[in-house]
Each structure stands twice: as structure tokens, then as C-alpha cells.
Write an enzyme that holds these catalytic residues in place. Sequence first.
Site, PDB file in Angstrom:
ATOM      1  N   ASP A  33       0.838  -1.164  -0.095  1.00  0.00           N
ATOM      2  CA  ASP A  33       0.011   0.039  -0.104  1.00  0.00           C
ATOM      3  C   ASP A  33       0.963   1.116  -0.089  1.00  0.00           C
ATOM      4  O   ASP A  33       0.500   2.396   0.014  1.00  0.00           O
ATOM      5  CB  ASP A  33      -0.870   0.029   1.157  1.00  0.00           C
ATOM      6  CG  ASP A  33      -0.352  -0.071   2.708  1.00  0.00           C
ATOM      7  OD1 ASP A  33       1.029  -0.261   2.653  1.00  0.00           O
ATOM      8  OD2 ASP A  33      -1.183   0.048   3.425  1.00  0.00           O
ATOM      9  N   ASP A  51      -1.184  -6.251  -0.305  1.00  0.00           N
ATOM     10  CA  ASP A  51      -1.360  -5.494   1.161  1.00  0.00           C
ATOM     11  C   ASP A  51      -2.961  -5.201   1.160  1.00  0.00           C
ATOM     12  O   ASP A  51      -3.582  -4.685   0.110  1.00  0.00           O
ATOM     13  CB  ASP A  51      -0.946  -3.977   1.378  1.00  0.00           C
ATOM     14  CG  ASP A  51       0.343  -4.010   2.022  1.00  0.00           C
ATOM     15  OD1 ASP A  51       0.461  -4.841   3.019  1.00  0.00           O
ATOM     16  OD2 ASP A  51       1.209  -3.343   1.893  1.00  0.00           O
ATOM     17  N   LYS A  90      -1.374  -9.388   2.731  1.00  0.00           N
ATOM     18  CA  LYS A  90      -0.663  -8.833   3.959  1.00  0.00           C
ATOM     19  C   LYS A  90      -1.320  -7.899   4.604  1.00  0.00           C
ATOM     20  O   LYS A  90      -2.232  -7.114   4.133  1.00  0.00           O
ATOM     21  CB  LYS A  90       0.710  -8.079   3.620  1.00  0.00           C
ATOM     22  CG  LYS A  90       1.551  -7.645   4.746  1.00  0.00           C
ATOM     23  CD  LYS A  90       3.026  -7.490   4.573  1.00  0.00           C
ATOM     24  CE  LYS A  90       3.375  -6.028   3.759  1.00  0.00           C
ATOM     25  NZ  LYS A  90       2.896  -4.907   4.655  1.00  0.00           N
ATOM     26  N   GLU A 126       9.102  -4.169  10.781  1.00  0.00           N
ATOM     27  CA  GLU A 126       9.436  -2.880  10.108  1.00  0.00           C
ATOM     28  C   GLU A 126       9.894  -1.920  11.043  1.00  0.00           C
ATOM     29  O   GLU A 126       9.312  -1.792  12.312  1.00  0.00           O
ATOM     30  CB  GLU A 126       8.234  -2.123   9.490  1.00  0.00           C
ATOM     31  CG  GLU A 126       8.773  -0.921   8.882  1.00  0.00           C
ATOM     32  CD  GLU A 126       7.683  -0.356   7.718  1.00  0.00           C
ATOM     33  OE1 GLU A 126       6.691  -1.000   7.293  1.00  0.00           O
ATOM     34  OE2 GLU A 126       7.915   0.604   7.430  1.00  0.00           O
TER      35      GLU A 126
END
Length: 277
Positions: free
Chosen positions: A57, A96, A126, A195
Site C-alpha cells: 500500500d 497489502d 498482507k 518494520e
Amino acid sequence: MNFNTKKDSRQYYTKITTHVLQEMKLKEEKIAMLTAYDYSMAQILDQAGIDIILVGDSASNVMAGFTTTLPITLDNMIYHAASVMRAVKRALVVVDLPFGTYQGNSRKALDSAIRIMKEAGANAIKMEGGAEIIESVKRILSAGIPVMGHLGLTPQAIHKFGTYIVRATEEDEAQKLIEDAHLLEQAGCFSIVLEKIPATLGARVAKELHIPVIGIGAGNQVDGQVLVIHDMLGITTKFHPRFLRRYHNLFDEIKGSVTAYIDDVKDLKFPNEREQY
Ligand code: KIV
């Protein structure tokens, strides 16, 4: 090409599946993942031998010019994902689920995931978050749709945190991340993205989990790495996190070519004799 004879999926896998990724973790072969949002770029990545293509995204930022990932819609994601799918023969394609299409309503989450699988032909989806989205994760998995988790810095929650700084540096947040990672694994996720977290925490999660852990700013002891293609090629120029390695300066290269073209047109140098009928 710099093939490592023992551990290079490019030599022996003609199609990457979630099972192949699991095998790669067992063999301690690192997994290479990049984003792509369109047919042409996906074709290059796939032919280079990338293991996973993420239709992220982040398209909201790098393709559409928004400052966050929140505005991108499910229809937008399906458009990008379908374009990528038309190009890809070997890589596993993960898409995403965009903001607002799965949080707080597992029925809606399942409908969103089914649309991505049916209309784009994607291989997996995801989702960002841990315990708070686990019902949606389980419901999607129960329909046979592979799910990749995403913990640490979760850009869809940017307004909750107000900043993109490193996550889970405090003990309680690190503990929650570890618990969430186990929860996602137990639910049946085939992989997790971590992340922007401390490298030691990334290493610990990768060691504790049986599924592959892919990092973006999570150190080099995880099972694979992911970057946004526009960042690693230097098409974006204003984003300089420590974890980013730029392999090119395409912004300047493209700008230079466009300038040369404009000059040629204006100076009557293009087209020349051989470039016309
Ligand atoms: O959307 C995206 O590109 C991502 C990566 C940063 C992992 O989620």
C-alpha cells in the site's frame, strides 16, 4: 551474476510458493523481496529472480503521491495487483489489504481478501497488526488464503503514533511485538514482516519463529529483506531512513534523459533522417 552455489533460489526453484519460503528458512537461505505496482516493473523484478513481490500500500505514496498509506482503496490495490500478476511467472505475489478494509470486522476482512485473490489473482495478502486483528487473520486463513503479518512500524496506524521513528525500543512494546509474532504464527500466517525495530529484537523473533521473518530496518539476522522499489532505485529522493540502501539514482538519470529529449526536440535534432518514414 553472483550466485552462491549452495543457497540461491534462482538456481533451483522455478516457482516460489509459501512452502518454498519455508524451505528457504530451514536451509538458511535469505529471502529477497521488493515492491512493485505495475506490469513493466514486475516483469523486471521477476526476471531478475526476486523471491517475493509485494504490491504494497506504499503505492499510496510512491504511485499516487499521498503523504500516508491511508487513502489508497481496495479497488486501487486490485488494479495494481492485477497489473503485477500479468507480468509475474516465478515470484510469490503478496498484496497489502489497505487501511479500512479489515480492521474491526472479520467478515469485511474476508470479503476484501477474497476480492484480491479473485479479481487480481494474487497469491497471498498482507495485514498490519497483531492481537487487535487476529480474528480477521483467522477468518481469512480459514478460507485458504495465505496471510503475511506485519509488525513494528505499521504505517496504517501512523495517526495513532504520530511519528515514523523506530518502534519497540522499550521493553513493554518489544514484549507485545514478540507475543503478537507468536500469535500470528500460531494462527497460521506463512510469514511476517518486521518494520523499523532494533536488530536484536528482529534476530530474536526470527530465531523463535518457525515461519520466515522478513525485515525492513530490522537488522540482518532475520530471514529476508524487503525494500520499496522506488526507494532502492533512487526514484524517490526525500526519504532517507538508515535502513535504506540506494542502488541507483534513477531520479537524476531519468531527469537527465528527459532534459536531453526536450533539448533535442527544441533544437530540431529529433527525429533525424533515420527516425522518420
Ligand atoms: O507497503 C509497503 O511497501 C510495505 C513494505 C514497506 C513492507 O508494507
